[in-house]
Motif scaffolding. Sequence first.
Motif, short mmCIF file in Angstrom:
data_model
loop_
_atom_site.label_atom_id
_atom_site.label_comp_id
_atom_site.label_asym_id
_atom_site.label_seq_id
_atom_site.Cartn_x
_atom_site.Cartn_y
_atom_site.Cartn_z
N GLU B 194 0.82 -1.22 0.00
CA GLU B 194 0.00 0.00 0.00
C GLU B 194 0.85 1.26 0.00
OE1 GLU B 194 -4.23 0.44 2.12
OE2 GLU B 194 -2.55 0.83 3.48
N GLU B 195 1.96 1.18 0.71
CA GLU B 195 2.80 2.35 0.85
C GLU B 195 3.43 2.78 -0.48
OE1 GLU B 195 6.33 3.72 3.89
OE2 GLU B 195 5.71 1.61 3.81
N ASN B 196 3.58 1.83 -1.37
CA ASN B 196 4.23 2.14 -2.64
C ASN B 196 3.28 2.45 -3.79
OD1 ASN B 196 6.86 2.05 -1.76
ND2 ASN B 196 7.00 -0.18 -2.06
N LEU B 197 2.00 2.57 -3.47
CA LEU B 197 1.06 2.86 -4.56
C LEU B 197 1.34 4.25 -5.11
CD1 LEU B 197 -2.31 1.54 -3.05
CD2 LEU B 197 -0.86 0.46 -4.79
N PRO B 198 1.58 4.36 -6.40
CA PRO B 198 1.88 5.67 -6.97
C PRO B 198 0.61 6.49 -7.16
CG PRO B 198 1.92 4.00 -8.69
CD PRO B 198 1.59 3.28 -7.42
N VAL B 199 0.55 7.61 -6.50
CA VAL B 199 -0.62 8.50 -6.59
C VAL B 199 -0.11 9.90 -6.83
CG1 VAL B 199 -2.70 9.31 -5.42
CG2 VAL B 199 -1.81 7.02 -4.92
N SER B 200 -0.70 10.59 -7.76
CA SER B 200 -0.26 11.96 -8.05
C SER B 200 -0.72 12.91 -6.94
CB SER B 200 -0.83 12.43 -9.39
OG SER B 200 -2.22 12.67 -9.25
N VAL B 201 -0.02 14.01 -6.83
CA VAL B 201 -0.41 15.03 -5.86
C VAL B 201 -1.84 15.48 -6.16
CG1 VAL B 201 0.06 17.37 -5.06
CG2 VAL B 201 1.96 15.81 -5.53
N ARG B 202 -2.12 15.61 -7.43
CA ARG B 202 -3.45 16.03 -7.85
C ARG B 202 -4.54 15.07 -7.36
NH1 ARG B 202 -5.61 17.19 -14.05
NH2 ARG B 202 -7.56 16.13 -13.68
N ALA B 203 -4.29 13.76 -7.54
CA ALA B 203 -5.28 12.77 -7.12
C ALA B 203 -5.39 12.74 -5.60
CB ALA B 203 -4.91 11.39 -7.65
N ARG B 204 -4.26 12.97 -4.92
CA ARG B 204 -4.26 12.98 -3.47
C ARG B 204 -5.13 14.14 -2.96
NH1 ARG B 204 0.52 11.01 0.28
NH2 ARG B 204 1.23 9.89 -1.57
N LEU B 212 -12.20 11.02 0.53
CA LEU B 212 -11.82 9.62 0.29
C LEU B 212 -10.39 9.38 0.77
CD1 LEU B 212 -13.02 9.22 -3.40
CD2 LEU B 212 -14.11 8.25 -1.36
N ASP B 213 -10.10 8.14 1.13
CA ASP B 213 -8.72 7.72 1.39
C ASP B 213 -8.03 7.58 0.02
OD1 ASP B 213 -6.36 6.39 1.88
OD2 ASP B 213 -7.24 5.15 3.47
N PHE B 214 -6.87 8.26 -0.13
CA PHE B 214 -6.25 8.22 -1.47
C PHE B 214 -5.75 6.82 -1.81
CE2 PHE B 214 -2.65 9.16 1.28
CZ PHE B 214 -1.64 8.36 0.77
N ARG B 215 -5.46 6.01 -0.77
CA ARG B 215 -5.03 4.63 -1.06
C ARG B 215 -6.18 3.83 -1.66
NH1 ARG B 215 -4.15 6.00 3.84
NH2 ARG B 215 -2.07 6.64 4.53
N GLU B 216 -7.34 4.10 -1.12
CA GLU B 216 -8.57 3.49 -1.62
C GLU B 216 -8.78 3.84 -3.09
OE1 GLU B 216 -11.89 1.21 -1.09
OE2 GLU B 216 -10.22 1.60 0.32
N LEU B 217 -8.58 5.10 -3.38
CA LEU B 217 -8.72 5.60 -4.75
C LEU B 217 -7.72 4.89 -5.67
CD1 LEU B 217 -10.37 7.86 -6.18
CD2 LEU B 217 -8.38 9.33 -5.87
N ALA B 218 -6.48 4.75 -5.21
CA ALA B 218 -5.44 4.12 -6.02
C ALA B 218 -5.74 2.64 -6.24
CB ALA B 218 -4.07 4.30 -5.36
N LEU B 219 -6.31 2.00 -5.23
CA LEU B 219 -6.58 0.57 -5.33
C LEU B 219 -7.83 0.28 -6.18
CD1 LEU B 219 -5.89 -0.80 -1.73
CD2 LEU B 219 -4.78 -1.55 -3.85
N ASN B 220 -8.83 1.12 -6.00
CA ASN B 220 -10.13 0.78 -6.59
C ASN B 220 -10.57 1.70 -7.71
OD1 ASN B 220 -10.73 -1.58 -5.08
ND2 ASN B 220 -11.07 -0.26 -3.30
#
Lengths: 281, 281
Positions: B194-204, B212-220
């Motif tokens: 989970e820690e390594n999921l690449p998420v843009s600053v914009r999406a965060r 929303l939890d940004f990890r959730e967004l990255a996963l789903n």
Amino acid sequence: MLVEGVHFRLEAIDPLELGRRALAISTSDIAAMGGSPTFALTSLALPPDTPLSTTDRLYRGIRDGARRFGVSVVGGNVARTQGPVTLDVTLLGAVPRDELVLRSGAQVGDLLLVTGVLGEATARRLLLEQRKGEAAAESNEDEDGGVVPEPRIALARAIASRQLAHAMIDLSDGLAGDVRHLARASGVGAVIDEENLPVSVRARRAAERLGLDFRELALNGGEDYELLIALPEDRLSEAREAAGEVPLFVVGTVVAPEHGILVERFGGARDPLPEGGWSHF
Amino acid sequence: MLVEGVHFRLEAIDPLELGRRALAISTSDIAAMGGSPTFALTSLALPPDTPLSTTDRLYRGIRDGARRFGVSVVGGNVARTQGPVTLDVTLLGAVPRDELVLRSGAQVGDLLLVTGVLGEATARRLLLEQRKGEAAAESNEDEDGGVVPEPRIALARAIASRQLAHAMIDLSDGLAGDVRHLARASGVGAVIDEENLPVSVRARRAAERLGLDFRELALNGGEDYELLIALPEDRLSEAREAAGEVPLFVVGTVVAPEHGILVERFGGARDPLPEGGWSHF
């Protein structure tokens, strides 16, 4: 693409038959180009409340059809819809390059042939609907109705491999509609000889019972999936030999484009062929 | 198969974009197998009251997409429907036999990589919907929203032609869903870090704004159309070289099937990866 409420009604067709039918229809299209079907992809849009048994039987029908025609189902898709059940079959086929037959090759002077009697499918369907309307569920008459067409694969291959035909098309919309497609694609006109339209005794009786002109039925009844073939007169006997037991009926001739699409009545009068035919759209 | 009301809304998307999008989505699937797209067939079910301009723009979008990806549209169908507009694109592709990459080849010990940041498409969509909900039509923010995904064709070909990957899949459903597809097809388990999921600053930021939890967004979050690649660790540097400017993020590892599909939290705890993902059905 087969759409519930337009091309079929789930109350009236077993999904197994629908699947088989979808494969047969596409196979007929491949056959009409001289080809053999090879690979299929099937996409299915389903309302969320579709019973699993429906989906199951539909896929079983598709598998049945694929096996029957030597086709491998190699892909596809399932999607949710709020609308009608929608089945899209994409079928690939193969044909040696010099045996490919298009609908666009007809030449002035060609004969127009069909490979079987016309109007059968429509007569059957109309009778069935009428009978259901009369709630005569106790009827003893054959009701399975052969909803799965028998595409003319072997015959089409026999014609194509001998390079006898200038053009072919399968009769899905009815002769009137499909002769128009063929003529338009070929840049020619056509005369259909009404007197020579092949109609079975059964369809003639059905037309009578339904209050229809049987010629009308033969011209505009769709879904027969017979072939319409344009070939030069001097190849006719070879074609008949290649066709073996399948009858080839001469129903007309290809004429110059300025004549348009005509129908020759009993007695020789020629009228423009009325628009009509069973529209998929 | 794209269905109005499920995969798109005609009030929200220009049919031109829809056509381009349909070609891009299917191209992404071909790319994920290491292939190049070749031929397309498009089927379209339309309600009778569809404006001609809609159909026109849709076909123009399909043509645009085809041109962009070097695809020839060789067939298709139009049907009437009483239901939603339904577009089915069948896309064929070609790949040298020994460069074909399936989703079923992942091996225990493989690294799992993704080719870009995750959750972008969903963040964009959710923000857009929120903004429309607020009727802030005068908003100055970029709204075109890049609804047409950019399939990773060149990167996928670079990976495939060097035979670096054991398995690939494109991320249409979201990482959580698609890693499950890949693992199931390969008969393996997987751990997503989970820690390594690449998420843009914009999406965060978007996740924050949306609660929303940004990890959730990255996963789903679905529809990113990045690639998920399984390859042995000793091919990573070669893969990075092949990828050129496209970043390859290591997001997890392939493990034995008995472990199932896990997510490793910050701190090292491992939980079963929650079901979820954006379902097409």
